[in-house]
Design a protein around this motif. Structure first.
Motif, PDB file in Angstrom:
ATOM      1  N   ALA A  31      73.953  12.632  33.112  1.00  0.00           N
ATOM      2  CA  ALA A  31      73.326  12.054  31.922  1.00  0.00           C
ATOM      3  C   ALA A  31      73.616  12.885  30.678  1.00  0.00           C
ATOM      4  O   ALA A  31      73.900  12.338  29.610  1.00  0.00           O
ATOM      5  CB  ALA A  31      71.815  11.937  32.137  1.00  0.00           C
ATOM      6  N   SER A  42      75.889  11.503  27.703  1.00  0.00           N
ATOM      7  CA  SER A  42      75.288  11.419  26.371  1.00  0.00           C
ATOM      8  C   SER A  42      76.133  12.144  25.339  1.00  0.00           C
ATOM      9  O   SER A  42      76.361  11.655  24.226  1.00  0.00           O
ATOM     10  CB  SER A  42      73.874  12.004  26.410  1.00  0.00           C
ATOM     11  OG  SER A  42      73.345  12.148  25.106  1.00  0.00           O
ATOM     12  N   ILE A  75      67.544   3.402  30.251  1.00  0.00           N
ATOM     13  CA  ILE A  75      68.903   2.923  29.995  1.00  0.00           C
ATOM     14  C   ILE A  75      68.862   1.518  29.399  1.00  0.00           C
ATOM     15  O   ILE A  75      69.622   1.199  28.466  1.00  0.00           O
ATOM     16  CB  ILE A  75      69.731   2.954  31.294  1.00  0.00           C
ATOM     17  CG1 ILE A  75      69.961   4.406  31.739  1.00  0.00           C
ATOM     18  CG2 ILE A  75      71.071   2.242  31.105  1.00  0.00           C
ATOM     19  CD1 ILE A  75      70.693   4.528  33.062  1.00  0.00           C
ATOM     20  N   VAL A 120      72.013   4.421  23.299  1.00  0.00           N
ATOM     21  CA  VAL A 120      72.259   4.837  24.678  1.00  0.00           C
ATOM     22  C   VAL A 120      72.400   6.351  24.767  1.00  0.00           C
ATOM     23  O   VAL A 120      71.873   6.983  25.694  1.00  0.00           O
ATOM     24  CB  VAL A 120      73.519   4.145  25.234  1.00  0.00           C
ATOM     25  CG1 VAL A 120      73.821   4.638  26.646  1.00  0.00           C
ATOM     26  CG2 VAL A 120      73.336   2.631  25.249  1.00  0.00           C
ATOM     27  N   ASP A 121      73.107   6.957  23.796  1.00  0.00           N
ATOM     28  CA  ASP A 121      73.310   8.408  23.853  1.00  0.00           C
ATOM     29  C   ASP A 121      71.982   9.158  23.763  1.00  0.00           C
ATOM     30  O   ASP A 121      71.748  10.131  24.482  1.00  0.00           O
ATOM     31  CB  ASP A 121      74.263   8.852  22.749  1.00  0.00           C
ATOM     32  CG  ASP A 121      73.785   8.428  21.369  1.00  0.00           C
ATOM     33  OD1 ASP A 121      73.001   7.468  21.273  1.00  0.00           O
ATOM     34  OD2 ASP A 121      74.184   9.073  20.379  1.00  0.00           O
ATOM     35  N   LEU A 152      70.023   8.614  27.021  1.00  0.00           N
ATOM     36  CA  LEU A 152      70.628   9.368  28.112  1.00  0.00           C
ATOM     37  C   LEU A 152      70.280  10.845  28.006  1.00  0.00           C
ATOM     38  O   LEU A 152      70.122  11.530  29.023  1.00  0.00           O
ATOM     39  CB  LEU A 152      72.145   9.186  28.111  1.00  0.00           C
ATOM     40  CG  LEU A 152      72.661   7.878  28.719  1.00  0.00           C
ATOM     41  CD1 LEU A 152      74.158   7.752  28.507  1.00  0.00           C
ATOM     42  CD2 LEU A 152      72.346   7.819  30.211  1.00  0.00           C
ATOM     43  N   VAL A 197      67.035  11.104  29.515  1.00  0.00           N
ATOM     44  CA  VAL A 197      67.186  11.048  30.972  1.00  0.00           C
ATOM     45  C   VAL A 197      67.582  12.415  31.514  1.00  0.00           C
ATOM     46  O   VAL A 197      67.050  12.880  32.533  1.00  0.00           O
ATOM     47  CB  VAL A 197      68.236   9.983  31.352  1.00  0.00           C
ATOM     48  CG1 VAL A 197      68.577  10.085  32.836  1.00  0.00           C
ATOM     49  CG2 VAL A 197      67.730   8.590  31.023  1.00  0.00           C
TER      50      VAL A 197
END
Length: 408
Positions: free
Chosen positions: A276, A280, A340, A349-350, A353, A356
């Motif tokens: 992750a 990212s 996600i 998303v980055d 992540l 995450v």
């Protein structure tokens, strides 16, 4: 292009030496002046002398470049590039490092930059030091004009990787010490302790129980057939190494690691945290999604998980979205899948992540802190088992002998 050995003085008067590639001695002198080195002596090298010098400079016993060296290098490059210092001048200043391999690689990078190569291509010539992920982030930083941000991202990523490794070492230090002590105790008992008791039992011509006979037989085999143990150990080592070097063997071993009780879940979460964070970082740097997944599959250093990530990339190339292929991979928890999904819907998303990665890293940190308390009862049970075997095998016949003597 010829190679030259040079001696010169830096601006602070320190005498330095090394090798440099140039068309002639005059060009070599100009290249040294750009590095703020005043040449004192420049001598052309033959091909034989070049090979001899390289082998003497970087020997077999020279330590490899550690992750600590890479963290320091990335942080220093961030500071220098942000300050606007030219790349060649910045790397020349960092080439005087305690790591001989790093210094040798950076000097070669400088030579390649002076010959017109870009920085990422120069780094790519040293894959044992600069990974493909490292090179790709630098390449994106060059193309976007944000090289300082690229080095900052790499410094943060490597720093976190460094902290995770330190936590793993700290958590496994006590169990490894206990295992080493148990092996040492087993060797001492078989060589020095059990033979003494065996001689005493033989003098009294006592009838020995099965456990005692087992211990004496094991000790005799250990003392008289030690060479068999060495040969078997060497054969098993080479067979195992050969099997793990095969594609199928490495895949099964990496999958087995994730299924080991107690530590399997820790390894899995650690790898997912690495996935992750690196994913990212690649997306934040501007690397395309499929290219990022391809690079991240190498970063996780686990064939089983790498295969799952490659399948994710293949399904994305067929038109599926990230959340669907992530769900199909079976690698992520429902909580992570929700993050996600939200990241894909909001175009962040980055960032998600990164959350995450921090989630998994916190879980790994907690598990590592409690790992010792979980392993300790197992180690105590093993020690208790060894003591029980010794008691049954050595002290029981001694008690029988004492009762016989007292009866007489």
């Amino acid at each position: 292009m010829a190679s030259f050995a040079y001696k010169g003085r830096e601006s602070n008067g320190v005498l330095v030496d090394g090798t440099i590639e140039a068309n002639d001695a005059a060009t070599a002198a100009k290249m040294l002046m750009t590095r703020k080195i005043t040449p004192v002596d420049i001598t052309a090298l033959s091909s034989k002398s070049i090979k001899k010098q390289e082998s003497s400079d970087i020997g077999f016993l020279v330590p490899q470049v550690s992750i600590d060296d890479l963290v320091i290098f990335a942080r220093q490059m961030y500071s220098l590039t942000k300050a606007g210092i030219p790349i060649i001048r910045a790397i020349a200043g960092l080439a005087n490092t305690n790591s001989k391999r790093m210094g040798h690689a950076l000097n070669d990078v400088i030579d390649q930059l002076e010959r017109g190569r870009n920085l990422s291509s120069a780094f790519a010539q040293h894959p044992k030091i600069f990974t493909q992920l490292f090179v790709s982030v630098v390449h994106v930083g060059e193309n976007t004009g944000r090289l300082d941000d690229a080095f900052m991202q790499l410094a943060e990523y490597l720093k976190r990787e460094q902290e995770t490794r330190k936590q793993i070492k700290a958590a496994t230090r006590y169990p490894m010490f206990v295992v080493f002590a148990l092996v040492a105790a087993l060797i001492v008992m078989n060589i020095f302790v059990i033979p003494v008791f065996a001689g005493m039992f033989e003098k009294f011509d006592a009838e020995l129980p099965g456990m005692t006979l087992f211990l004496i037989g094991m000790s005799n085999f250990f003392v008289t057939k030690w060479w068999v143990l060495i040969i078997l150990s060497i054969v098993c080592f080479f067979i195992t190494s050969h099997y793990l070097n095969t594609k199928q063997g490495r895949y099964k071993w990496d999958r087995f690691q994730l299924q080991v009780p107690l530590v399997g879940t820790i390894i899995e979460r650690s790898l997912l945290g690495r996935f992750a964070r690196s994913f990212s970082m690649m997306l934040r740097a501007g690397v395309p999604l499929t290219t990022a997944l391809n690079l991240v599959s190498d970063a996780v250093s686990n064939t089983y998980m790498s295969t799952a990530i490659i399948k994710m990339r293949e399904r994305i190339e067929k038109g599926e979205n990230l959340s669907r292929v992530a769900l199909a991979s079976g690698l992520f928890t429902p909580l992570v899948m929700q993050m996600i999904n939200v990241g894909e819907e909001t175009g962040r998303v980055d960032e998600l992540l990164k959350e995450v990665a921090e989630f998994y890293e916190r879980e790994v940190e907690y598990d590592l802190q409690s790992l010792t308390s979980k392993i300790e009862p197992i180690l105590i049970a093993i020690v208790a088992g060894m003591v029980l075997v010794l008691a049954l095998g050595i002290f029981t016949p001694m008690w029988d002998m004492m009762s016989v003597v007292q009866g007489k």
